[in-house]
Scaffold this active site. Structure first.
Site, short mmCIF file in Angstrom:
data_model
loop_
_atom_site.label_atom_id
_atom_site.label_comp_id
_atom_site.label_asym_id
_atom_site.label_seq_id
_atom_site.Cartn_x
_atom_site.Cartn_y
_atom_site.Cartn_z
N GLU A 174 -0.09 13.91 0.24
CA GLU A 174 0.14 13.35 -1.10
C GLU A 174 -0.81 14.04 -2.09
OE1 GLU A 174 0.65 8.94 -2.67
OE2 GLU A 174 -1.47 9.51 -2.62
N LYS A 182 -2.41 -0.32 6.29
CA LYS A 182 -1.19 0.02 5.54
C LYS A 182 0.05 -0.12 6.45
CE LYS A 182 0.25 3.17 1.89
NZ LYS A 182 -0.21 4.18 0.94
N GLU A 187 -8.97 20.84 -13.69
CA GLU A 187 -10.39 20.70 -14.01
C GLU A 187 -11.20 20.59 -12.71
OE1 GLU A 187 -11.99 21.08 -16.66
OE2 GLU A 187 -13.93 20.22 -16.11
N ARG A 202 -6.50 15.04 -4.70
CA ARG A 202 -6.50 14.53 -6.08
C ARG A 202 -6.88 15.65 -7.03
NH1 ARG A 202 -9.27 9.11 -6.31
NH2 ARG A 202 -7.30 8.50 -5.32
P1 0O2 Z 1 -5.82 4.09 -1.24
O1 0O2 Z 1 -6.92 3.15 -0.85
O2 0O2 Z 1 -6.10 4.75 -2.56
O3 0O2 Z 1 -5.49 5.09 -0.20
P2 0O2 Z 1 5.44 4.16 -0.81
O4 0O2 Z 1 5.62 4.57 0.61
O5 0O2 Z 1 5.49 5.33 -1.71
O6 0O2 Z 1 6.32 3.10 -1.27
P3 0O2 Z 1 2.61 3.94 -1.33
O7 0O2 Z 1 2.00 4.94 -0.40
O8 0O2 Z 1 1.80 2.69 -1.56
O9 0O2 Z 1 4.03 3.47 -0.87
O10 0O2 Z 1 2.92 4.72 -2.68
P4 0O2 Z 1 2.31 4.70 -4.12
O11 0O2 Z 1 2.71 3.50 -4.84
O12 0O2 Z 1 2.73 6.03 -4.64
O13 0O2 Z 1 0.73 4.65 -3.94
C1 0O2 Z 1 0.04 5.65 -3.30
C2 0O2 Z 1 -1.39 5.68 -3.75
O14 0O2 Z 1 -1.47 5.72 -5.19
C3 0O2 Z 1 -2.22 4.47 -3.38
O15 0O2 Z 1 -2.66 4.59 -2.06
C4 0O2 Z 1 -3.35 4.57 -4.41
O16 0O2 Z 1 -4.26 5.60 -4.05
C5 0O2 Z 1 -2.61 5.01 -5.64
N1 0O2 Z 1 -2.16 3.83 -6.40
C6 0O2 Z 1 -0.93 3.33 -6.47
N2 0O2 Z 1 -0.89 2.24 -7.26
C7 0O2 Z 1 -2.15 2.04 -7.71
C8 0O2 Z 1 -2.77 1.09 -8.59
O17 0O2 Z 1 -2.13 0.19 -9.13
N3 0O2 Z 1 -4.11 1.22 -8.82
C9 0O2 Z 1 -4.85 2.22 -8.27
N4 0O2 Z 1 -6.17 2.27 -8.55
N5 0O2 Z 1 -4.29 3.13 -7.42
C10 0O2 Z 1 -2.97 3.06 -7.14
P5 0O2 Z 1 -3.07 3.30 -1.23
O18 0O2 Z 1 -2.84 3.58 0.21
O19 0O2 Z 1 -2.36 2.09 -1.77
O20 0O2 Z 1 -4.58 3.11 -1.50
#
Ligand code: 0O2
Length: 266
Positions: A140, A56, A41, A78
């Site tokens: 990502e 991070k 979309e 995204r």
């Molecule tokens: P931001 O501010 O969005 O950039 P890993 O190395 O895989 O163990 P990572 O990168 O934390 O660690 O992996 P994960 O869990 O796949 O999360 C990657 C991103 O997914 C996050 O980036 C968020 O954008 C999104 N995300 C993951 N969990 C949540 C959640 O519970 N709520 C929301 N709203 N987004 C989430 P960042 O860097 O954490 O944050």
């Protein structure tokens, strides 16, 4: 530790984001030009802010000099879909491509995170070409529905507002909302075929009107003004009736007229 020249280091990531947004937008156009429903979309991208990279790294105990190996979402794309089914279609589109190599997959849809977060994540290897040569980096790709995106955006803002300590009563509300989003996505999937049919015929009609207008514009260059005005009036008349078959017939007539002028020009 050497001084990190952030702007230079992040430049290839900016390039990757720009290129990938363009490529995914092009996929949308390809579907729409064919008059077909697009599983994508909308698409957007961002390069992580330097402050978020530093934060991070410290959270994950990664040395700043190793940030490129340790942080996999410096470049983030995204992709927003209308239906859950579309997410898996997009994953397959990415899998088939030779310019994106999936190195990691996380399905937070089949199994959502404890927070209620749902999305499909891919980490890909993607190569950019700069003046310094080719560089393969990690990107990502988050793929989710409109509804999942709505929830994640609100939850992300609340995480920010409460500095990751969302009060329990709000957390509970978010959890209820996440459950409602699951139901909403399921309900939308149940009427997916009907919605897709409606969108397809809208797109086919939009393409046909574009075709007719292009044809009329081309004729404008060769035909006499009176004839063009007659053609234009006829187009508006048929358009108002909403009769699709009549519009198709009209477009074919324009093709024949244009062909006649082309033959005369030879
Ligand atoms: P931001 O501010 O969005 O950039 P890993 O190395 O895989 O163990 P990572 O990168 O934390 O660690 O992996 P994960 O869990 O796949 O999360 C990657 C991103 O997914 C996050 O980036 C968020 O954008 C999104 N995300 C993951 N969990 C949540 C959640 O519970 N709520 C929301 N709203 N987004 C989430 P960042 O860097 O954490 O944050």
């Amino acid at each position: 530790m050497e001084i990190l020249l952030w702007r230079e280091l992040l430049d290839p990531y900016r390039m990757a984001v720009d290129e990938l947004v363009l490529k995914f937008n092009h996929i949308i156009s390809e579907y729409r030009n064919e008059g077909e429903y697009s599983p994508i979309e909308q698409v957007n991208g961002r390069v992580k802010k330097i402050s978020s990279i530093i934060e991070k790294c410290s959270k994950k105990n990664i040395s700043l000099s190793d940030f490129e190996e340790g942080i996999l979402d410096i470049a983030g794309i995204r992709i927003i879909c209308q239906f859950v089914e579309d997410i898996y279609k997009v994953v397959e589109i990415v899998r088939q491509r030779s310019d994106m190599r999936i190195v990691r997959e996380k399905d937070f849809i089949t199994r959502s995170k404890d927070s209620g977060y749902r999305s499909y994540h891919l980490i890909i290897d993607y190569t950019v070409h700069t003046l310094k040569g080719a560089k393969t980096l990690k990107v990502e790709i988050q793929i989710r529905t409109l509804a999942m995106n709505f929830w994640a955006t609100i939850e992300h803002s609340l995480q920010y507002k409460y500095k990751k300590n969302i009060p329990e009563h709000i957390r509970q509300r978010l959890s209820n909302a996440a459950a409602a989003i699951v139901v909403l996505d399921e309900e939308m999937s149940a009427v997916r075929d009907v919605i897709m049919d409606a969108q397809d015929s809208f797109q086919v009609k939009a393409n046909l009107v574009t075709d007719i207008l292009n044809n009329m514009q081309n004729l404008y260059k060769v035909a006499n003004k009176r004839e063009i005005i007659k053609i234009q009036d006829e187009f508006y008349r048929i358009y108002k009736t909403g009769d699709f078959e009549e519009l198709e017939r009209f477009n074919k007539e324009l093709d024949i007229i244009a062909e006649g002028y082309r033959a005369q020009g030879l």
